[in-house]
Design an enzyme around this catalytic site. Structure first.
Site, PDB file in Angstrom:
ATOM      1  N   ARG A 240      41.532  28.751  29.268  1.00  0.00           N
ATOM      2  CA  ARG A 240      42.779  29.027  30.039  1.00  0.00           C
ATOM      3  C   ARG A 240      43.892  29.775  28.884  1.00  0.00           C
ATOM      4  O   ARG A 240      44.190  29.307  28.184  1.00  0.00           O
ATOM      5  CB  ARG A 240      43.709  27.775  30.655  1.00  0.00           C
ATOM      6  N   GLU A 269      48.221  35.490  34.163  1.00  0.00           N
ATOM      7  CA  GLU A 269      47.156  36.896  34.709  1.00  0.00           C
ATOM      8  C   GLU A 269      47.742  36.663  36.095  1.00  0.00           C
ATOM      9  O   GLU A 269      48.557  36.144  36.710  1.00  0.00           O
ATOM     10  CB  GLU A 269      45.840  35.985  34.871  1.00  0.00           C
ATOM     11  N   HIS A 288      39.552  38.126  33.334  1.00  0.00           N
ATOM     12  CA  HIS A 288      39.109  36.338  33.192  1.00  0.00           C
ATOM     13  C   HIS A 288      37.741  36.765  33.911  1.00  0.00           C
ATOM     14  O   HIS A 288      37.735  36.890  35.448  1.00  0.00           O
ATOM     15  CB  HIS A 288      40.578  35.502  34.079  1.00  0.00           C
TER      16      HIS A 288
HETATM   17  C1  DGY Z   1      36.319  28.766  35.352  1.00  0.00           C
HETATM   18  O1  DGY Z   1      35.863  28.394  36.164  1.00  0.00           O
HETATM   19  O2  DGY Z   1      37.708  27.475  35.712  1.00  0.00           O
HETATM   20  C2  DGY Z   1      36.956  29.431  35.495  1.00  0.00           C
HETATM   21  O3  DGY Z   1      37.391  30.273  34.563  1.00  0.00           O
HETATM   22  C3  DGY Z   1      37.169  31.145  36.522  1.00  0.00           C
HETATM   23  O4  DGY Z   1      38.137  30.521  37.266  1.00  0.00           O
END
Ligand code: DGY
Length: 329
Positions: A240, A269, A288
């Site tokens: 993240r 994002e 992402h």
């Molecule tokens: C997750 O699975 O957390 C990925 O980042 C997709 O959001």
């Protein structure tokens, strides 16, 4: 189950598992690839028995807008930092995620970023597109080797372990850090060594971050961490955006302290095209796409559907995040 339960899905999803859901519930899908604007989302959740979200913020405001009949919230992804799980549990709405199915797929994006940053792949490709190959000539675009280098994995959960597994083929030394040490048999299988966080920073040529976003991990990779990293090391983040202090990262890159960074996640994002991290030759930013393969996304849809169906039937969601929701009186 209510006579004909009502479900909201906040984006069009791949896979045919939604057909199963449609047999048992009225399903409304927000038709656009972009998230519904907040005001629209708050309007759309009203009266739903279940909702499927993709990073959309689920908090008291949204739960109030949905109403007390809401039984289940299925997050499409393994990370659920967008959901105030305690608030959902207090109201008896179970929250689920999609762990496991995307681990290898996300690890492969981390690997794409390792190779792209080490060998300057996207920069080189842009040069060819711009007709610059001839002018660049021999000796341009020198990179660093991945094979035999040291990879430091911060957060050795499912995804971190899949990254380590793929490092075996590159004969890398793998260091890892997280709160709890892995079982020695897994360490042996992955040829991974548990070290303190500081030692990992000091010894790794590549630092790849795979920890969840929590208040404790916010800006884990900050100016102090970058100052400890090996000069010329490369940072990879597929977890993240909030785990990285982006201003400190830019400063570390500008100072030549870090060689490069590969980021599949940013804060916020989407990141703006004129953000100082975007457009640099030493930074690869992806939008992402860690879990974005046809097969994985279809499996994620299926898991969300199973979770929602369980919630609608008053059963335990198979991938519930906070089982305490079922202990309420
Ligand atoms: C997750 O699975 O957390 C990925 O980042 C997709 O959001």
């Amino acid at each position: 189950m209510p006579a004909r339960p009502s479900i909201l899905i906040t984006r069009p999803l791949p896979g045919d598992a939604l057909d199963l859901l449609r047999i048992q519930a009225d399903v409304e899908t927000w038709p656009e690839r972009q998230a519904p604007p907040r005001a629209e989302l708050l309007r759309l959740v009203a009266g739903r028995d279940g909702i499927l979200v993709i990073g959309d913020r689920v908090n008291d405001e949204l739960l109030d807008a949905a109403g007390p009949q809401l039984r289940g919230i299925a997050q499409y992804g393994v990370g659920y930092d967008n959901v105030d799980v305690a608030a959902c549990t207090r109201r008896g709405a179970a929250v689920s995620n999609t762990p496991g199915v995307l681990s290898g797929t996300t690890a492969e994006i981390a690997w794409a970023l390792i190779l792209a940053t080490a060998r300057r792949v996207t920069e080189a490709e842009r040069l060819v597109r711009a007709g610059g190959w001839g002018a660049a000539g021999f000796g341009a675009l020198m990179g660093v080797d991945v094979g035999g280098a040291t990879l430091g994995i911060v957060g050795m959960g499912r995804i971190g372990q899949e990254v380590a597994r793929r490092a075996l083929g590159f004969r890398m030394e793998v260091l890892y850090h997280q709160r709890r040490r892995l079982d020695p048999s897994i360490e042996r299988e992955l040829n991974a060594t548990y070290v303190p966080f500081e030692a990992l920073l000091e010894r790794s040529d590549f630092v790849s971050v795979h920890a969840p976003a929590t208040p404790e991990t916010r800006h884990l990779m900050n100016a102090a961490a970058f100052a400890r990293m090996k000069p010329g090391a490369i940072l990879i983040n597929t977890s993240r955006g909030t785990l990285v202090d982006q201003e400190a990262l830019i400063a570390a890159l500008d100072a030549g302290r870090l060689r490069a960074a590969g980021l599949d996640v940013t804060d916020p994002e989407p990141i703006a095209a004129d953000h100082p991290l975007v457009g640099r030759d030493d930074v690869v930013v992806l939008p992402h796409i860690g879990s974005a393969t046809h097969a994985t996304r279809a499996k994620m849809t299926e898991m969300c559907v199973k979770n929602l169906l369980a919630a609608l039937h008053g059963e335990r969601m198979p991938w519930v995040v906070d089982p305490a929701v079922y202990d309420r009186p």
